[in-house]
Design a protein around this motif. Structure first.
Motif, PDB file in Angstrom:
ATOM      1  N   TRP A 116      -2.369  -5.137   1.035  1.00 17.49           N
ATOM      2  CA  TRP A 116      -3.763  -5.127   0.582  1.00 17.49           C
ATOM      3  C   TRP A 116      -4.005  -6.424  -0.182  1.00 17.49           C
ATOM      4  O   TRP A 116      -3.284  -6.748  -1.125  1.00 17.49           O
ATOM      5  CB  TRP A 116      -4.036  -3.925  -0.313  1.00 17.49           C
ATOM      6  N   ASP A 138      -9.056  -6.259   1.808  1.00 12.20           N
ATOM      7  CA  ASP A 138      -8.774  -5.922   3.192  1.00 12.20           C
ATOM      8  C   ASP A 138      -7.286  -5.636   3.374  1.00 12.20           C
ATOM      9  O   ASP A 138      -6.450  -6.092   2.597  1.00 12.20           O
ATOM     10  CB  ASP A 138      -9.186  -7.063   4.119  1.00 12.20           C
ATOM     11  N   TYR A 139      -6.968  -4.889   4.423  1.00 10.60           N
ATOM     12  CA  TYR A 139      -5.590  -4.612   4.789  1.00 10.60           C
ATOM     13  C   TYR A 139      -5.075  -5.695   5.707  1.00 10.60           C
ATOM     14  O   TYR A 139      -5.837  -6.311   6.460  1.00 10.60           O
ATOM     15  CB  TYR A 139      -5.489  -3.259   5.507  1.00 10.60           C
ATOM     16  N   LEU A 161       2.545  -2.702   4.993  1.00 12.37           N
ATOM     17  CA  LEU A 161       1.092  -2.818   5.025  1.00 12.37           C
ATOM     18  C   LEU A 161       0.702  -3.492   3.712  1.00 12.37           C
ATOM     19  O   LEU A 161       1.187  -3.125   2.648  1.00 12.37           O
ATOM     20  CB  LEU A 161       0.441  -1.437   5.126  1.00 12.37           C
ATOM     21  N   TYR A 187      -2.267   1.834   8.714  1.00  9.28           N
ATOM     22  CA  TYR A 187      -3.611   1.619   8.169  1.00  9.28           C
ATOM     23  C   TYR A 187      -4.421   2.923   8.164  1.00  9.28           C
ATOM     24  O   TYR A 187      -5.064   3.259   7.173  1.00  9.28           O
ATOM     25  CB  TYR A 187      -4.307   0.535   9.002  1.00  9.28           C
ATOM     26  N   HIS A 193       3.268  -1.575   8.181  1.00  8.33           N
ATOM     27  CA  HIS A 193       2.143  -2.367   8.674  1.00  8.33           C
ATOM     28  C   HIS A 193       1.248  -1.622   9.651  1.00  8.33           C
ATOM     29  O   HIS A 193       0.051  -1.909   9.758  1.00  8.33           O
ATOM     30  CB  HIS A 193       2.651  -3.658   9.332  1.00  8.33           C
ATOM     31  N   ASN A 203      -2.504   1.112  -4.558  1.00  3.27           N
ATOM     32  CA  ASN A 203      -1.821  -0.178  -4.417  1.00  3.27           C
ATOM     33  C   ASN A 203      -1.300  -0.675  -5.762  1.00  3.27           C
ATOM     34  O   ASN A 203      -0.710  -1.731  -5.838  1.00  3.27           O
ATOM     35  CB  ASN A 203      -2.709  -1.218  -3.736  1.00  3.27           C
ATOM     36  N   ALA A 238      -3.365   5.200   5.377  1.00  3.80           N
ATOM     37  CA  ALA A 238      -3.870   4.704   4.085  1.00  3.80           C
ATOM     38  C   ALA A 238      -5.328   5.092   3.902  1.00  3.80           C
ATOM     39  O   ALA A 238      -5.722   5.580   2.833  1.00  3.80           O
ATOM     40  CB  ALA A 238      -3.703   3.191   3.998  1.00  3.80           C
ATOM     41  N   THR A 284      -0.961  -7.633   7.189  1.00  8.38           N
ATOM     42  CA  THR A 284       0.491  -7.516   7.354  1.00  8.38           C
ATOM     43  C   THR A 284       1.155  -8.754   6.791  1.00  8.38           C
ATOM     44  O   THR A 284       0.517  -9.771   6.528  1.00  8.38           O
ATOM     45  CB  THR A 284       0.868  -7.338   8.835  1.00  8.38           C
ATOM     46  N   VAL A 326       0.864  -1.176   0.000  1.00  5.83           N
ATOM     47  CA  VAL A 326       0.000   0.000   0.000  1.00  5.83           C
ATOM     48  C   VAL A 326       0.906   1.232   0.000  1.00  5.83           C
ATOM     49  O   VAL A 326       1.857   1.312   0.781  1.00  5.83           O
ATOM     50  CB  VAL A 326      -0.929   0.016   1.228  1.00  5.83           C
ATOM     51  N   THR A 358      -4.048   7.333  -1.844  1.00  6.20           N
ATOM     52  CA  THR A 358      -3.629   5.968  -1.571  1.00  6.20           C
ATOM     53  C   THR A 358      -3.707   5.165  -2.858  1.00  6.20           C
ATOM     54  O   THR A 358      -4.666   5.299  -3.615  1.00  6.20           O
ATOM     55  CB  THR A 358      -4.531   5.347  -0.485  1.00  6.20           C
TER      56      THR A 358
END
Length: 168
Positions: free
Chosen positions: A156, A160-161, A154, A88, A85, A46, A91, A163, A29, A44
Motif C-alpha cells: 500500500w 493505492d495497492y 501486497l 487485493y 501480492h 497497514n 484486502a 506489488t 497490507v 484490513t
C-alpha cells in the motif's frame, strides 16, 4: 527531473496532504482477525510493524472511528496475516466487512483466534499492551506462533495497492 515541494503544518485543514505524505511510505497490507462472543471478525490494516525480537513482539494500530475498534482493543488474542501480492480482493473485502471469511479457509489458531494459511506470513499474538495514540490505539502483541510462506507482498502506497519489484 523537476522536484515539486509542498511544505505545510499537519493541521486539521491539511489532513489530505498530510495523509498523502504518510502514504509516501510504502507498507505491507495485513488482515487482522480475532474471535468475539458473536463470532470471528477481521479487518484490513497497514499499520503493522515489528517491535522486538526478544521477546517477539509486533504492533498494529486500529482507528478509534472503526466499528470494529472495540472488539479488537478488548481482544486477548488475535492473528495478523500479511497478504500476498495477489490478495487485493481479500484486502478490499476485509476493509469493507468484518465477516469476509467466506474468501479464505479459516480455522481456529493456537489461541482460538481465526487464522488462515493462504497468506505470505501470519503472526498469532496475545495482547501485551494497548497505548492511546490520538485517533488510533497502538496494539502491542506478543507473538506466540508464526507461519511463513513464499511469495511477494501486497503493498500500500500513495493511496493505492501495488506489488514489490526487487532489484530496482
Amino acid at each position: 527531473m523537476d522536484i515539486i515541494s509542498e511544505v505545510f503544518e499537519p493541521t486539521v485543514d491539511n489532513q489530505r496532504p498530510y495523509r498523502n505524505a504518510l502514504g509516501s511510505f510504502a507498507t505491507g497490507v495485513t488482515v487482522v482477525t480475532t474471535l468475539t462472543d458473536t463470532g470471528p471478525i477481521g479487518m484490513t490494516a497497514n499499520s503493522f510493524s515489528s517491535v522486538s525480537l526478544d521477546p517477539p513482539m509486533v504492533l498494529w494500530c486500529p482507528a478509534k472511528s472503526s466499528d470494529r475498534f472495540v472488539p479488537f482493543t478488548e481482544a486477548r488474542h488475535y492473528a495478523i496475516h500479511v497478504l500476498r501480492h495477489d490478495q487485493y480482493d481479500l484486502a478490499l473485502a476485509f476493509a469493507r466487512r468484518a465477516d469476509a471469511f467466506d474468501m479464505v479457509d479459516v480455522m481456529p489458531g493456537s489461541d482460538k483466534a481465526p487464522v488462515f494459511d493462504d497468506c505470505l506470513a501470519r503472526f498469532e499474538c496475545s495482547t501485551a499492551a494497548a497505548h492511546d495514540a490520538g485517533d488510533h490505539v497502538i496494539m502491542v502483541g506478543h507473538v506466540t506462533r508464526v507461519l511463513l510462506n513464499e511469495g511477494a507482498p501486497l503493498i500500500w502506497s500513495q493511496r493505492d495497492y501495488g506489488t514489490f519489484a526487487s532489484g530496482v
